[in-house]
Design an enzyme around this catalytic site. Structure first.
Site, PDB file in Angstrom:
ATOM      1  N   GLN A 642      -9.822  66.556  41.007  1.00  0.00           N
ATOM      2  CA  GLN A 642      -8.547  66.906  41.637  1.00  0.00           C
ATOM      3  C   GLN A 642      -8.543  68.351  42.124  1.00  0.00           C
ATOM      4  O   GLN A 642      -8.101  68.643  43.234  1.00  0.00           O
ATOM      5  CB  GLN A 642      -7.386  66.694  40.663  1.00  0.00           C
ATOM      6  CG  GLN A 642      -7.015  65.243  40.486  1.00  0.00           C
ATOM      7  CD  GLN A 642      -6.641  64.596  41.800  1.00  0.00           C
ATOM      8  OE1 GLN A 642      -5.759  65.049  42.515  1.00  0.00           O
ATOM      9  NE2 GLN A 642      -7.338  63.530  42.155  1.00  0.00           N
ATOM     10  N   GLU A 709      -1.705  68.530  42.295  1.00  0.00           N
ATOM     11  CA  GLU A 709      -1.269  69.331  43.433  1.00  0.00           C
ATOM     12  C   GLU A 709      -1.573  70.807  43.313  1.00  0.00           C
ATOM     13  O   GLU A 709      -1.855  71.479  44.298  1.00  0.00           O
ATOM     14  CB  GLU A 709       0.238  69.113  43.639  1.00  0.00           C
ATOM     15  CG  GLU A 709       0.475  67.648  43.934  1.00  0.00           C
ATOM     16  CD  GLU A 709       1.923  67.253  43.996  1.00  0.00           C
ATOM     17  OE1 GLU A 709       2.497  67.396  45.071  1.00  0.00           O
ATOM     18  OE2 GLU A 709       2.454  66.796  42.972  1.00  0.00           O
TER      19      GLU A 709
END
Ligand SMILES: Cc1cc2nc3c(=O)[nH]c(=O)nc-3n(C[C@H](O)[C@H](O)[C@H](O)COP(=O)(O)OP(=O)(O)OC[C@H]3O[C@@H](n4cnc5c(N)ncnc54)[C@H](O)[C@@H]3O)c2cc1C
Ligand code: SF4
Lengths: 749, 329
Positions: A642, A709
């Site tokens: 990620q 994120e």
């Protein structure tokens, strides 16, 4: 690495675990939304507006309707049965409030104006290009200067002290405006829908980041009871936020399928990705910082404009991190929402934080330069011990350690501050850093765990795996709780017939699903052990359940090794049960008296290095060190993935991505993968990710926060600061362009 | 996309007679793309992939003959090309992606069309669409006052400013290749410099091929003894992007002076841009920085930038200066 304080620490939690759905994807057997086919299925192709503002004068479908295979042409003249979502609906969100074809008005270029359904995709495509539309066109407003013609009111979202007064007296002030362009979500898999009606029951095969939300929205939009709608989204070729809330293509497919009583497939194409299904909107942000000569911040003002469409109130919350990233007594954050003739924006990886921190962290770098202070020093000096925005303690914040670790890794001590003062292998190099933050919370979730008589475990939850590893996280928890190996664990996600789960957004799925999964697993094990003591023929019949445990997939006495017991499924078979199922639930953090008084955020820092070759005006990002404090990392493989992926997107944001609208038509003119530049493998710097791995036990029992994120926040300002350091050019309007770099005075090596 | 007929040509004769108002298809990487956008609407596709034009052969005079169907990747990795025409190999490898290069052919690359975004709009040149003189003469040019960051600064006209996108062609311009064609009226050769046309007031006419003519070979002249050649491509990202500016240089230095030089630029011209001006500036001069920059100034002297592409003037100068330095080092 932090000290491990958890009982679960050993074993699978925190390990590098390959994704259990990986083989399905790499062998092409995972079925994505538009991979679904049914007998009688027909194909739809949408017709797009070629003007950016105005209205349809005439829409002539006669030629299209006569073409081979054409079954239906839908448009504003014959559209029926698509309603608005109740504007104040509190449990559902839609991307575009206006149902498709509601009237003849055009609000943005590319807006769907008709839908052609035919037996084959080629027939539908050919007929779609035969639909003749004439418009009363007006000049669209796609001005990139967001302050131009702004007449709205600014909303103040955070205020403390008296920033204006503090700015007038501050010895050192930075006052600059930063802008970020329209960036378009470009997941590999485009938005698509297959709609299948059986009587008054509808099944939608979607590429959705939130099936539960999608069902509620579509039930209202189509005017059918919620329980009649099922949404299935088992695999998603990523979404980056663009697939959080339904788009018109879903409504159109469902309406067309209802009209024809046949399954309808509708996919947007790559061009439409740029106009019809969301983007990160333009932002224009004025930052004013006041500081004492020693670098202590005395004032922060963050006044920004964000662009939205004509009809939807989307705000890119650029100031979300500003109130708590630094300690500063005087602060205000204000927002101005600006309308343009563009499609509705949508959240995109790190909405708000990513453009917001580009501005704030760039300004901090500029402040450091004005103060003749090391930008790392400036960060450490102003670090906040408490969330001064909400006036709460942080549940867990180790931003300082992120900075110090990164500084050590890149060798920050060797950095000389003058632009163009560092060289390597005949090139100039520049170093820059920036901080990152993203909110954490525990959002509601339910899940069930079933211990099966064939020795397998089934887990069920209507959340989805958007490519981030959610399937694997569930399986890891089951293995941690029972010792059943991963290849005997079946995880079912992405289907509204499963227990309600959270939307895959806000980096909150992992922290939300863990409590539901662990409590369901614990309860299932408790039931199993009780059954073991109650079932005739069980070696544990008559024993006390609390003396038993399950490990290595076996039931055994706590004080005996697993080999002494029996496989768990034997008890289920002896008791003649079809399985043992238990439900689990996640209590949201805001209802948890222990958690709700804390400010819960993840933190991180990026250190970027660029190489500058002035002879050919070439900049390349050569290294990025990313150090993150995101609670405990459950799967170090998927977790690092990620942050790496986010850093790659951050490089694209810094250097390439920019959706350009033609000022005359409002069309995104570079809407293709050849023309809209994203990072290629050849652009990749050496990436190095470190997790501090401090568990945040207020979030859940494993101490995991989210990581999807935050990795993108801070990349762009670290790179623009490095670019300044290498070239002497400060880029305040992304992306960094050769045009900017050609102005550099740092020329000969 | 429109309905079309498809025929496979077993030999050159059949290819020529079967064409009618159709189009040859080789790798299809330009043609199919533009058909999907409705820019190309051929009634018939004549597939030429099985024609025996897929060889690279040494010519008796020391040159090299490249079949029109030789794939870009095969050409780039050919040992003779890498040794004697390095500029061509480098240009090919800087273009597109490995997948595209595996499909793209030499003939198709010569014929590839501009990446002008307006030209590629399905409705350009039709009523209600963007004006595009290349699509439909007389409809205007939407790029002129639109998004023109990637457009040409050399060889433009008031009718069209579209960039010729090829990398391969820039190297071939510097190598002074010769194009062999065969058509209904027989065989002929076309000098590379005469193959691509300036837009002038006929931007829809892009090259010297007569209707029905097939490109069969491209001949490279015997390599210049003692010369070095280099291709350099500048763009926003490191791969998979057309040139913002590129340069191909073949140069020979003796006693510190430039004795032979050929210069061509890419990404800035409406055709692969041979610069006689740069060559004239360099001939006989000492091979060092001042001469290189002077050549770059000469090459760009007539540049006509528009609103978004003024940076290309300086970028192309830096590109050529660096390429000359590399080729003469
Ligand atoms: C996304 C993308 C990126 C690209 N990037 C680059 C790049 O960076 N640099 C670069 O140089 N190129 C680039 N290209 C272009 C690529 O090099 C061309 O598409 C390719 O060379 C065309 O060759 P082809 O064989 O596929 O041609 P086709 O598509 O088969 O044909 C193209 C045209 O040539 C005609 N034709 C083909 N062969 C003959 C022949 N023998 N005689 C007469 N006419 C013929 C066809 O009729 C057609 O009109 C890119 C293309 C794409 C799609
Ligand atoms: S530059 Fe040429 S190709 Fe582009 S719009 Fe103008 S005329 Fe058409």
């Amino acid at each position: 690495m932090a000290m491990d304080t958890l009982p679960h620490a050993a074993g699978i939690i925190g390990a590098v675990v390959p994704r259990i759905d990986g083989p399905l994807k790499t062998t092409g057997t995972a079925r994505y939304a538009v991979d679904h086919n049914f007998p009688g299925l027909v194909h739809a192709v949408a017709v797009q507006s070629t003007v950016g503002s105005g209205s349809i004068r005439t829409l002539d479908t006669a030629a299209a309707e006569k073409m081979p295979g054409v079954l239906l042409v839908l448009h504003h003249g014959n559209m029926k049965g698509a309603y608005r979502l109740f504007p104040h609906q509190d449990d559902a969100t839609i991307s575009e409030a206006r149902p498709p074809f509601e009237d003849e008005k055009i609000y943005y270029w590319g807006q769907f104006v008709a839908l052609v359904v035919a037996e084959t995709l080629e027939q539908a495509g050919a007929a779609a290009s035969a639909v003749r539309v004439e418009y009363d066109a007006q000049a669209p407003d796609v001005r990139t200067d967001l302050s131009a013609g702004f007449t709205g009111t600014r909303q103040s979202s955070w205020k403390r002290g008296d920033p204006d007064q503090a700015l007038t007296t501050a010895p050192v002030v930075v006052d600059e405006t930063y802008a970020t362009p329209v960036e378009t979500h470009n997941p590999m898999e485009m938005h698509g829908t297959v709609a299948v009606w059986e009587g008054d029951h509808l099944t939608l095969y979607e590429s959705s980041q939130g099936v539960v939300n999608h069902r509620i929205v579509m039930a209202e939009v189509l005017g059918v009871p919620r329980e009649n709608v099922r949404v299935i989204s088992r695999f998603i070729g990523s979404g980056f936020g663009g697939k959080l809330f339904p788009w018109p293509q879903s409504t159109l497919a469902a309406v067309a399928a209802r009209n024809l009583n046949r399954p309808v497939k509708l996919s947007v194409d790559r061009r439409m990705m740029f106009s019809n299904v969301g983007h990160r909107p333009h932002t224009q942000q004025r930052i004013r910082l006041g500081a004492a000569p020693d670098g202590k911040l005395t004032a922060i003002r963050h006044d920004f404009f964000t662009e939205t469409s004509m009809l939807d109130d989307f705000v890119e919350h650029c100031g979300e991190q500003t109130p708590f990233l630094y300690s500063c007594p005087n602060l205000e954050v204000t927002t101005g929402m600006v309308r343009r003739n563009v499609g509705a924006p949508a959240p995109m990886r790190g909405p708000g934080a990513v453009p917001g921190l580009f501005a704030l962290e760039s300004a901090m770098d500029e402040l450091a330069i004005k103060l003749k202070m090391d930008p790392l020093e400036l960060r450490l000096k102003n670090d906040a011990e408490r969330d001064e925005g909400t006036n709460r303690p942080f549940s867990s914040r180790h931003l300082k350690e992120c900075y110090l670790t990164g500084a050590e890794k890149i060798g920050w001590k060797q950095r000389t501050p003058e632009p163009g003062s560092m060289r390597r292998d005949g090139k100039y190099i520049g170093w820059g850093l920036a901080g990152a933050s993203w909110a954490a919370a525990r959002i509601p979730c339910t899940a069930t765990v079933e211990l099966c008589p064939n020795g397998r475990i089934c887990v069920r939850c209507a959340t989805q795996d958007i490519g981030t590893g959610t399937y694997t996280i569930f399986a890891q928890v089951m293995q941690a709780k029972t010792g059943v190996p991963l290849d005997r664990i079946d995880v079912f996600l992405g289907d509204t017939s499963l227990p309600d789960g959270p939307t895959s957004g806000g980096s909150m799925v992992t922290s939300a699903v863990l409590p539901a999964a662990t409590s369901a697993a614990n309860e299932a094990v408790t039931r199993l052990l009780n059954i073991a003591t109650l079932t005739a023929g069980s070696p544990f019949a008559g024993a006390k359940a609390d003396t038993l445990t399950v490990s290595h997939a076996r039931i055994h006495a706590k004080d005996q090794p697993a080999s002494s017991g029996i496989a768990f499924e034997e008890v289920i078979r002896m008791a003649n049960l079809s399985g043992i199922t238990a439900a689990g639930k996640t209590i949201p953090s805001w209802e948890d008296p222990k958690a709700r008084d804390f400010s819960m955020h993840s933190f991180g820092a990026h250190f970027a290095e660029v190489e500058w070759e002035p002879e050919i005006a070439r900049i390349r990002v050569s290294r990025i060190f990313s150090i993150f404090d995101c609670g405990r990392i459950i799967n170090k493989g998927a977790g690092a993935n990620q942050i790496l992926g986010a850093a790659v997107m951050g490089v694209g944001m810094a250097l390439f991505e920019d959706t350009v609208h033609d000022p005359r038509t409002g069309q995104p003119i570079n809407g293709s993968f050849a023309d809209y530049l994203v990072t290629t493998c050849a652009d990749l710097p050496a990436l190095d990710v470190t997790f501090l791995d401090y568990p945040d036990l207020l979030v859940n029992e494993y101490g995991a926060r989210g990581i999807g994120e935050i990795g993108m926040a801070g990349v762009a300002p670290a790179i623009t600061s490095a670019v300044y350091h290498a070239t002497g050019i400060r880029v305040r309007e992304l992306p960094i362009r050769i045009e900017d770099l050609l102005q550099s005075k740092i020329l000969e090596v | 996309m429109q309905t079309f007929n498809y025929v496979k040509a077993p030999n050159i004769d059949k290819a020529l007679t079967g064409l009618g108002s159709g189009k040859f298809i080789a790798g299809g990487t330009t043609l199919v793309d533009l058909m999907k956008l409705d820019v190309e609407r051929p009634s018939t596709l004549v597939d030429i992939n099985v024609l025996a034009l897929d060889k690279i052969e040494k010519l008796p005079d020391g040159g090299l003959r490249i079949g029109a169907l030789v794939r870009n990747s095969d050409l780039a990795w050919n040992a003779d090309v890498q040794k004697s025409y390095a500029v061509l190999s480098q240009a090919l490898l800087s273009g597109a992606s490995p997948q595209l290069r595996n499909m793209a052919t030499t003939g198709g690359n010569l014929m590839q069309r501009t990446r002008c975004a307006y030209f590629r709009e399905p409705s350009a040149g039709t009523p209600g669409g963007y004006g595009c003189n290349k699509r439909t003469p007389g409809t205007g040019c939407a790029a002129m006052d639109g998004f023109n960051r990637t457009h040409a600064i050399l060889g433009t006209s008031e009718h069209c400013i579209a960039t010729h996108p090829s990398d391969m062609c820039v190297a071939m311009a510097a190598l002074e290749a010769v194009i062999h064609v065969e058509g209904p009226k027989g065989k002929r050769t076309i000098a590379f410099a005469d193959f691509h046309k300036l837009p002038g007031d006929t931007p829809h006419i892009e090259n010297a091929l007569e209707p029905g003519e097939l490109i069969t070979f491209v001949d490279l002249p015997k390599p210049v003894e003692g010369a070095r050649s280099v291709y350099l491509k500048l763009r926003d990202r490191a791969s998979y992007e057309f040139a913002l500016a590129s340069a191909a240089v073949v140069a020979k230095v003796e006693g510190g002076h430039i004795r032979y030089v050929r210069v061509a630029l890419g990404g800035v011209g409406t055709k692969p841009w041979r610069s006689h001006e740069a060559e004239a500036t360099l001939n006989g001069k000492p091979a060092h920085a001042a001469a290189f920059r002077a050549a770059a100034e000469a090459a760009l002297a007539t540049a006509k930038p528009r609103s978004d592409n003024a940076f290309k003037v300086e970028l192309a100068k830096r590109c050529l200066t660096r390429t000359l330095k590399l080729a003469t080092a």
